[in-house]
Scaffold this active site. Structure first.
Site, PDB file in Angstrom:
ATOM      1  N   LYS A 151       9.534   0.070  -4.876  1.00 62.22           N
ATOM      2  CA  LYS A 151       9.092  -0.897  -3.881  1.00 62.22           C
ATOM      3  C   LYS A 151       8.800  -2.288  -4.474  1.00 62.22           C
ATOM      4  O   LYS A 151       9.736  -3.043  -4.671  1.00 62.22           O
ATOM      5  CB  LYS A 151       7.935  -0.307  -3.079  1.00 62.22           C
ATOM      6  N   TYR A 172       4.178  12.004  -0.567  1.00 67.73           N
ATOM      7  CA  TYR A 172       5.633  11.924  -0.434  1.00 67.73           C
ATOM      8  C   TYR A 172       6.198  11.393  -1.740  1.00 67.73           C
ATOM      9  O   TYR A 172       5.657  10.454  -2.324  1.00 67.73           O
ATOM     10  CB  TYR A 172       6.000  10.980   0.718  1.00 67.73           C
ATOM     11  N   ASP A 175       2.762   9.079  -9.123  1.00 63.14           N
ATOM     12  CA  ASP A 175       3.781   8.408  -8.332  1.00 63.14           C
ATOM     13  C   ASP A 175       3.158   7.136  -7.770  1.00 63.14           C
ATOM     14  O   ASP A 175       2.435   7.165  -6.772  1.00 63.14           O
ATOM     15  CB  ASP A 175       4.281   9.338  -7.220  1.00 63.14           C
TER      16      ASP A 175
END
Ligand SMILES: *Cc1c(COP(=O)(O)O)cnc(C)c1O
Length: 429
Positions: A267, A144, A239
């Site tokens: 994050k 994702y 990523d």
């Protein structure tokens, strides 16, 4: 366990927020039941609006590496807020956080701050396309990268056909520039580059997948992707929105020793506030505006509150932290495997420092097709049994368990005790 106030809040929320939630996975569609509304977090524990307490393994989906309301982060945010919330102009703490990232990631000379992981990945592929003058992006099934159009594409009927939109509203014209390959399948990646290498602008991958549950890279897999991208003149994007600062202070790229061209972060680097970042070597990063012509901007980017929180978080992550995080993760993983054996349940537990996943299947889980083999109904029942035993897991079989530095012996024992009883329930029904 009573959760009446959560139910009342959901009813209110559903009238003014689509589905009652501001991000879909929070809605419990993957497990059924009513989402829990939380009032407070403290270390490894969450307290819901009805006063129930839970050991938390969602960790706000990754940022809470030190648990909730971690003092250094809270203090940094409070101190910073007293001097103003943001200026839309440069401030020193942006430089401090950028330096802290550059220092820890050898592949990063410069870093641009944004407000979410989605913005970071979106910018990464724009830069890859601008740099190469090509359009095609390669991604992997089960990974994702946020909700930009280019990533909401799925594989066409054949492995190497044009991508198809994965959501209404994504133009076919956009999706066709995205090719989706199976994760951990070196042969499929080789074939894609053999056929289309000269059209590939970039390849984006989670170096440890965390969005189909935790799926570590097979030995040599990341190296293969590196070689394929280099040989084709394509940009390799790691990523590391989840893995950055979680699996190693220098990210998965340092843990596995494979150097990407661009890295996306998010994050943890915001300490729990909204954040994303894109980093890479000078030659690439200097193509971004204002030095270069690749446009990217953000009113709230580099916000001093976020930067202060991130800096305090990163500053707290010493060797002892990573040692404890790795040990706690392994204790949980082995404990869950033992419970599976004791109750004769087919359970596979994947893990990498700070991340783990419980799959109800006996086979190895190395890509999305393996994940899809696992028993989702078992996960649903496991989730609710754990919730009722005061353990909050991700409300989806396709998410990772996030361990933090605040999870100690008491939390591990409480959790394994709950797992043992939950597995006993699954085994007898
Ligand atoms: C969460 C996540 C994103 C998206 O970040 P947002 O801040 O939610 O936009 C991108 N990539 C990975 C690997 C993620 O886990």
């Amino acid at each position: 366990m009573k959760r009446d106030t959560s139910s009342e809040l959901l009813a209110r929320a559903e009238l003014c927020i689509p589905g009652g939630v501001n991000s879909p996975v929070r809605a419990f569609r993957g497990v059924g039941g009513t989402p829990v509304f939380f009032a407070a977090g403290d270390g490894a524990w969450l307290t819901d609006v009805d006063g129930n307490r839970y050991v938390d393994y969602v960790g706000a989906w990754g940022p809470m590496l030190q648990g909730h309301a971690f003092n250094p982060v809270v203090d940094a945010v409070r101190d910073r807020a007293l001097s103003g919330l943001g200026f839309g102009a440069p401030s020193e703490v942006e430089v401090d956080l950028a330096e802290a990232i550059v220092e820890r990631f050898p592949s990063i000379d410069k870093v641009r701050m944004v407000n979410s992981g989605t913005e970071a990945t979106m910018t990464a592929i724009r830069l890859a396309r601008a740099h190469t003058g090509r359009d095609l992006i390669v991604k992997f099934k089960g990974c994702y990268h946020g909700h930009a159009d280019a990533f909401l594409a799925q594989a066409g009927s054949g492995l190497l056909t044009l991508g198809l939109p994965d959501s209404p509203g994504v133009p076919q014209d956009t999706a066709k520039h995205t090719m989706t390959l199976p994760y951990n399948d070196a042969a499929a990646a080789r074939e894609a580059f053999d056929r289309h290498g000269d059209r590939i602008a970039g390849m984006i991958v989670e170096p440890v997948a965390g969005n189909m549950g935790c799926v570590p890279p097979a030995a040599g897999y990341l190296e293969t992707l590196r070689t394929l991208a280099s040989d084709a003149g394509a940009i390799l994007i790691f990523d590391e929105v989840i893995t950055g600062f979680r699996v190693h202070p220098g990210g998965a790229q340092t843990r596995y020793g494979v150097t990407p061209d661009l890295t996306t972060l998010g994050k943890a680097i915001g300490g729990g506030l909204p954040v994303g970042a894109l980093g890479g070597r000078d030659e690439l990063m200097d193509q971004l505006a204002p030095l270069g012509s690749v446009y990217q901007a953000g009113t709230l980017s580099g916000n001093p509150l976020t930067m202060s929180a991130g800096l305090a978080m990163i500053g707290s992550l010493d060797e002892a932290f990573y040692g404890t995080l790795a040990t706690t993760t392994e204790r949980l993983a082995r404990g869950i495997e033992d419970c599976g054996r004791n109750h004769n349940l087919a359970v596979t537990v994947n893990r990498v420092c700070g991340m783990l996943s419980v799959f109800f299947t006996s086979g190895r889980v190395g890509n999305f097709d393996d994940v899809a083999e696992a028993d989702v109904d078992h996960y649903r029942r496991f989730f609710h049994a754990m919730l009722d035993a005061n353990v909050y897991l991700a409300p989806s079989a396709y998410e990772t368990v996030f361990v933090s530095g605040a999870h100690g012996n008491a939390e591990v024992e409480h959790t394994l005790d709950a797992v043992d009883r939950a597995f006993a329930g699954l085994a007898t029904s």
